[in-house]
Design an enzyme around this catalytic site. Sequence first.
Site, short mmCIF file in Angstrom:
data_model
loop_
_atom_site.label_atom_id
_atom_site.label_comp_id
_atom_site.label_asym_id
_atom_site.label_seq_id
_atom_site.Cartn_x
_atom_site.Cartn_y
_atom_site.Cartn_z
CD GLU A 177 -2.72 1.21 2.58
OE1 GLU A 177 -2.80 0.29 3.57
OE2 GLU A 177 -3.46 2.17 2.61
CE LYS A 219 -5.85 -0.20 1.74
NZ LYS A 219 -6.37 -0.56 2.87
C1 5MM Z 1 -5.25 4.72 4.10
O1 5MM Z 1 -5.85 3.80 5.14
C2 5MM Z 1 -6.14 2.56 4.98
C3 5MM Z 1 -7.21 2.52 3.93
O2 5MM Z 1 -8.48 3.16 4.78
P1 5MM Z 1 -9.33 4.35 4.14
O3 5MM Z 1 -10.14 3.56 3.06
O4 5MM Z 1 -10.13 4.98 5.26
O5 5MM Z 1 -8.47 5.39 3.63
C4 5MM Z 1 -6.36 1.72 6.11
O6 5MM Z 1 -6.01 0.36 5.89
C5 5MM Z 1 -5.21 2.35 6.85
O7 5MM Z 1 -4.05 1.81 6.66
C6 5MM Z 1 -5.48 1.79 8.39
O8 5MM Z 1 -6.53 2.28 8.75
C7 5MM Z 1 -4.51 1.97 9.40
O9 5MM Z 1 -4.24 3.39 9.44
P2 5MM Z 1 -3.34 3.75 10.87
O10 5MM Z 1 -2.77 5.25 10.42
O11 5MM Z 1 -4.05 3.47 11.87
O12 5MM Z 1 -1.82 2.87 10.58
#
Ligand code: 5MM
Length: 336
Positions: A177, A219
Amino acid sequence: MNLQALSKIATELVAPRKGILAADESSGTIKKRFDSIGVDSTETNRRNYRELLFTTNNVSQFISGIILYDETMRQQGNDGVSLVKTITNNGMIPGIKVDKGAKPLAGSRTETVTEGLDGLRERLDEYRELGAKFTKWRGVIEIGDSIPTQYCINTNAHALARFAALSQEAGLVPIVEPEVLMDGTHDIDTCMQVTKTTLREVYYELGCQNVALEGTLLKPNMVLSGKNADNRASAEQVAEKTLACLMNTVPSSVPGIVFLSGGQSDEEATINLNSINKAAKSAAAPWQLSFSYGRGLQASPLKEWSGIEGNSKAAQDSFYQRAEVTSAAREGTYSA
Ligand code: 5MM
């Protein structure tokens, strides 16, 4: 490495009509989400909320897999069954976020590099024993005044590839990602250029580090105008630029691309995914184009729940509805 097994899991995660629920918010992020509904971020509240999502009736028609945070991986539901087992029993595949977050990048004023490689081999073995089938690591690239630097892109791409190689060695499918943030006033072409440079570097590093692309998923962000840009690009422009960017950078051996929602509203994320999939049909895109949404799937059910047990059914209905429309968008058949 058993590439056939990895490739099977990767393909199942992007099966027709299905995509991934990102429920891997770290403690700081879930606190922010709970703050928005005025709920304390206690372990019990986090468990109850997530259990509600994972036990939504028949949601596995639309959700292939769920990304968890370390705490959730070790929790049991109200019935005493581990949440990992509940996910599997309900026909979905459990996965785990293994990065330790974006930390200040040495020698840079504002940029970050994602950490978590030290001890990762041992952690991966443990997660596999706990039932995880796939992993995820997020690198963050920000657009702003004189950023991103090539230094930031290179260090994050290198870490993403190290994570991916270690995951495959452990028999886990890595979801790679690299997120170009949508914060800012930049136009869509700037996002396109930065995303292209980032993805090129990521695939260069994955190649250098012998990662078998057939056993991975990407991703990425969609190619969008900045959140605060004037005249933000339309869904048709988003689809055109996103596909052009991916066709230019992502090898066809990658089985699937699962977009993050990245701070778009759930409706915007649905409309853009639909538009991308509609355009992909005539562009003969070689990969499945699906979703791995956090906020894009959870914004409505989170609000509906608001920490009140009696709201659980309404929250599940709301989650089911978001999953259903996002699944339609993943097929290019969504209509408002
Ligand atoms: C970019 O965040 C990822 C996808 O979520 P969205 O669709 O809300 O953008 C998400 O998987 C993110 O990596 C996780 O929520 C973990 O984020 P943190 O900041 O808690 O490591």
